[in-house]
Design an enzyme around this catalytic site. Structure first.
Site, PDB file in Angstrom:
ATOM      1  N   ARG A  88       0.819  -1.210   0.000  1.00 39.31           N
ATOM      2  CA  ARG A  88       0.000   0.000   0.000  1.00 39.31           C
ATOM      3  C   ARG A  88       0.857   1.267   0.000  1.00 39.31           C
ATOM      4  O   ARG A  88       0.317   2.364   0.029  1.00 39.31           O
ATOM      5  CB  ARG A  88      -0.828  -0.020   1.287  1.00 39.31           C
ATOM      6  CG  ARG A  88      -2.270   0.275   1.081  1.00 39.31           C
ATOM      7  CD  ARG A  88      -2.913  -0.135   2.370  1.00 39.31           C
ATOM      8  NE  ARG A  88      -4.233   0.314   2.485  1.00 39.31           N
ATOM      9  CZ  ARG A  88      -5.270  -0.519   2.526  1.00 39.31           C
ATOM     10  NH1 ARG A  88      -5.117  -1.814   2.399  1.00 39.31           N
ATOM     11  NH2 ARG A  88      -6.471  -0.040   2.709  1.00 39.31           N
ATOM     12  N   ARG A 139     -17.568  -2.155  10.509  1.00 37.19           N
ATOM     13  CA  ARG A 139     -16.152  -1.818  10.659  1.00 37.19           C
ATOM     14  C   ARG A 139     -15.998  -0.451  11.285  1.00 37.19           C
ATOM     15  O   ARG A 139     -16.701   0.489  10.904  1.00 37.19           O
ATOM     16  CB  ARG A 139     -15.463  -1.844   9.284  1.00 37.19           C
ATOM     17  CG  ARG A 139     -14.895  -3.186   8.939  1.00 37.19           C
ATOM     18  CD  ARG A 139     -14.424  -3.251   7.519  1.00 37.19           C
ATOM     19  NE  ARG A 139     -13.440  -2.216   7.151  1.00 37.19           N
ATOM     20  CZ  ARG A 139     -12.721  -2.248   6.028  1.00 37.19           C
ATOM     21  NH1 ARG A 139     -12.874  -3.258   5.184  1.00 37.19           N
ATOM     22  NH2 ARG A 139     -11.865  -1.300   5.753  1.00 37.19           N
ATOM     23  N   ARG A 150      -9.247   7.601   4.604  1.00 36.77           N
ATOM     24  CA  ARG A 150      -8.728   6.432   3.867  1.00 36.77           C
ATOM     25  C   ARG A 150      -8.495   6.786   2.395  1.00 36.77           C
ATOM     26  O   ARG A 150      -7.512   6.359   1.796  1.00 36.77           O
ATOM     27  CB  ARG A 150      -9.710   5.243   3.992  1.00 36.77           C
ATOM     28  CG  ARG A 150      -9.656   4.585   5.366  1.00 36.77           C
ATOM     29  CD  ARG A 150     -10.903   3.780   5.694  1.00 36.77           C
ATOM     30  NE  ARG A 150     -11.143   2.676   4.784  1.00 36.77           N
ATOM     31  CZ  ARG A 150     -12.305   2.031   4.707  1.00 36.77           C
ATOM     32  NH1 ARG A 150     -13.324   2.398   5.475  1.00 36.77           N
ATOM     33  NH2 ARG A 150     -12.441   1.029   3.876  1.00 36.77           N
TER      34      ARG A 150
HETATM   35  P1  AP5 Z   1      -8.605  -2.808   4.222  1.00 43.70           P
HETATM   36  O1  AP5 Z   1      -9.373  -3.761   5.015  1.00 43.70           O
HETATM   37  O2  AP5 Z   1      -7.631  -3.290   3.213  1.00 43.70           O
HETATM   38  O3  AP5 Z   1      -9.632  -1.801   3.582  1.00 43.70           O
HETATM   39  P2  AP5 Z   1      -9.632  -0.942   2.234  1.00 43.70           P
HETATM   40  O4  AP5 Z   1      -8.464  -1.038   1.332  1.00 43.70           O
HETATM   41  O5  AP5 Z   1      -9.974   0.430   2.696  1.00 43.70           O
HETATM   42  O6  AP5 Z   1     -10.650  -1.621   1.375  1.00 43.70           O
HETATM   43  P3  AP5 Z   1     -12.112  -2.078   1.611  1.00 43.70           P
HETATM   44  O7  AP5 Z   1     -12.158  -3.361   2.337  1.00 43.70           O
HETATM   45  O8  AP5 Z   1     -12.966  -0.964   2.159  1.00 43.70           O
HETATM   46  O9  AP5 Z   1     -12.536  -2.192   0.097  1.00 43.70           O
HETATM   47  P4  AP5 Z   1     -12.341  -3.298  -1.020  1.00 43.70           P
HETATM   48  O10 AP5 Z   1     -11.621  -2.685  -2.182  1.00 43.70           O
HETATM   49  O11 AP5 Z   1     -11.836  -4.586  -0.479  1.00 43.70           O
HETATM   50  O12 AP5 Z   1     -13.844  -3.407  -1.459  1.00 43.70           O
HETATM   51  P5  AP5 Z   1     -14.923  -4.544  -1.137  1.00 43.70           P
HETATM   52  O13 AP5 Z   1     -14.687  -5.720  -2.020  1.00 43.70           O
HETATM   53  O14 AP5 Z   1     -15.002  -4.763   0.335  1.00 43.70           O
HETATM   54  O15 AP5 Z   1      -7.780  -1.829   5.193  1.00 43.70           O
HETATM   55  C1  AP5 Z   1      -8.359  -1.264   6.357  1.00 43.70           C
HETATM   56  C2  AP5 Z   1      -7.295  -0.542   7.167  1.00 43.70           C
HETATM   57  O16 AP5 Z   1      -6.272  -1.478   7.595  1.00 43.70           O
HETATM   58  C3  AP5 Z   1      -6.506   0.553   6.429  1.00 43.70           C
HETATM   59  O17 AP5 Z   1      -7.179   1.794   6.427  1.00 43.70           O
HETATM   60  C4  AP5 Z   1      -5.208   0.583   7.276  1.00 43.70           C
HETATM   61  O18 AP5 Z   1      -5.389   1.255   8.477  1.00 43.70           O
HETATM   62  C5  AP5 Z   1      -4.978  -0.889   7.573  1.00 43.70           C
HETATM   63  N1  AP5 Z   1      -4.163  -1.556   6.549  1.00 43.70           N
HETATM   64  C6  AP5 Z   1      -4.543  -2.618   5.773  1.00 43.70           C
HETATM   65  N2  AP5 Z   1      -3.562  -2.985   4.945  1.00 43.70           N
HETATM   66  C7  AP5 Z   1      -2.520  -2.134   5.197  1.00 43.70           C
HETATM   67  C8  AP5 Z   1      -1.226  -1.985   4.634  1.00 43.70           C
HETATM   68  N3  AP5 Z   1      -0.793  -2.786   3.654  1.00 43.70           N
HETATM   69  N4  AP5 Z   1      -0.421  -1.006   5.120  1.00 43.70           N
HETATM   70  C9  AP5 Z   1      -0.835  -0.187   6.112  1.00 43.70           C
HETATM   71  N5  AP5 Z   1      -2.061  -0.265   6.678  1.00 43.70           N
HETATM   72  C10 AP5 Z   1      -2.896  -1.233   6.220  1.00 43.70           C
HETATM   73  O19 AP5 Z   1     -16.230  -3.817  -1.678  1.00 43.70           O
HETATM   74  C11 AP5 Z   1     -16.782  -2.682  -1.001  1.00 43.70           C
HETATM   75  C12 AP5 Z   1     -18.312  -2.703  -1.173  1.00 43.70           C
HETATM   76  O20 AP5 Z   1     -18.627  -2.519  -2.558  1.00 43.70           O
HETATM   77  C13 AP5 Z   1     -18.948  -4.038  -0.746  1.00 43.70           C
HETATM   78  O21 AP5 Z   1     -20.174  -3.777  -0.133  1.00 43.70           O
HETATM   79  C14 AP5 Z   1     -19.130  -4.782  -2.088  1.00 43.70           C
HETATM   80  O22 AP5 Z   1     -20.218  -5.664  -2.046  1.00 43.70           O
HETATM   81  C15 AP5 Z   1     -19.355  -3.646  -3.067  1.00 43.70           C
HETATM   82  N6  AP5 Z   1     -18.835  -3.933  -4.400  1.00 43.70           N
HETATM   83  C16 AP5 Z   1     -17.681  -4.589  -4.721  1.00 43.70           C
HETATM   84  N7  AP5 Z   1     -17.515  -4.655  -6.065  1.00 43.70           N
HETATM   85  C17 AP5 Z   1     -18.592  -3.986  -6.599  1.00 43.70           C
HETATM   86  C18 AP5 Z   1     -18.999  -3.699  -7.952  1.00 43.70           C
HETATM   87  N8  AP5 Z   1     -18.252  -4.092  -9.012  1.00 43.70           N
HETATM   88  N9  AP5 Z   1     -20.131  -2.995  -8.117  1.00 43.70           N
HETATM   89  C19 AP5 Z   1     -20.870  -2.590  -7.068  1.00 43.70           C
HETATM   90  N10 AP5 Z   1     -20.550  -2.850  -5.759  1.00 43.70           N
HETATM   91  C20 AP5 Z   1     -19.425  -3.531  -5.540  1.00 43.70           C
END
Ligand code: AP5
Length: 192
Positions: A88, A139, A150
């Site tokens: 990241r 969350r 974020r």
């Molecule tokens: P993390 O858990 O990785 O969260 P994020 O990157 O903010 O991503 P999300 O889980 O919110 O989104 P996603 O892209 O996975 O989407 P999703 O599939 O869930 O990180 C959380 C925290 O941990 C960070 O802020 C940091 O503090 C820490 N952290 C983690 N890794 C780190 C690192 N490497 N370094 C430092 N800190 C770190 O989908 C979202 C929603 O949209 C769902 O409801 C889904 O059903 C919907 N959806 C998905 N695809 C579609 C589509 N094509 N069309 C419509 N809806 C859709």
């Protein structure tokens, strides 16, 4: 098969990683999930990470590099893995490159999900609503203030990874605004 998913919060990294896990029989390594588990278990890492995560900021590179390296050594990663949310930052990407080289492993692809930022807040709100409807726990970083942070962290620290992996020739881009099945089909075309 060893993959990285790149994309902002809500881009669909976790959704697609889960689907590919079933298809290819390799685990999803979500640093977010690993850190949330550490917070829930109140481990040393969890205690250090909690406030940072709640604020929507990134946990230190040292912490995530170590948990990923340990996780890759587990036997279920022998056939490959999907990195979801790691690396990241550019220093994490450099550390990952060295880590894989040290373990004699190579990446197959880096897939970036391109999305309109305006749609992401709505996706986060949908996830909150679905979680509540299912009786789950929302969350602690799925709220407007932390989500805004974020996105800022993504723009400043993670977006430069596109250029980093374009430079290594490994970057592939997919339209993450399409419906979930279409996105999966596009990813499978790249991996075929
Ligand atoms: P993390 O858990 O990785 O969260 P994020 O990157 O903010 O991503 P999300 O889980 O919110 O989104 P996603 O892209 O996975 O989407 P999703 O599939 O869930 O990180 C959380 C925290 O941990 C960070 O802020 C940091 O503090 C820490 N952290 C983690 N890794 C780190 C690192 N490497 N370094 C430092 N800190 C770190 O989908 C979202 C929603 O949209 C769902 O409801 C889904 O059903 C919907 N959806 C998905 N695809 C579609 C589509 N094509 N069309 C419509 N809806 C859709």
């Amino acid at each position: 098969m060893r993959l990285i998913f790149l994309g902002p919060p809500g881009a669909g990294k976790g959704t697609q990683a889960k689907l590919l896990t079933e298809r290819y029989g390799i685990p999803q390594l979500s640093t977010g999930d690993m850190l949330r588990a550490a917070v829930a278990q109140a481990t040393e890492v969890g205690k250090r990470a909690k406030a940072v995560m709640d604020a929507g900021q990134l946990v230190s590179d040292e912490i995530v590099n170590e948990i990923v390296s340990d996780r890759i050594d587990q036997s279920d990663c022998a056939k490959g893995f999907i990195l979801d949310g790691y690396p990241r930052t550019v220093p994490q990407a450099i550390a990952l490159g060295k880590m894989l080289e040290g373990k004699g492993l190579k990446l197959d692809a880096v897939i970036e999900l391109k999305v309109d930022e305006a749609a992401l807040v709505k996706r986060m709100e949908n996830r909150v609503a679905e979680t509540i409807a299912a009786g789950g726990t929302v969350r602690s970083d799925d709220n407007p203030e932390a989500f805004k942070r974020r996105l800022t962290e993504y723009r400043e620290k993670t977006a430069p990874l596109s250029e980093h992996y374009a430079g290594t020739g490994q970057l592939r881009t997919v339209d993450g605004m399409a419906d979930v099945n279409t996105v999966t089909a596009e990813i499978e075309k790249i991996l075929a």
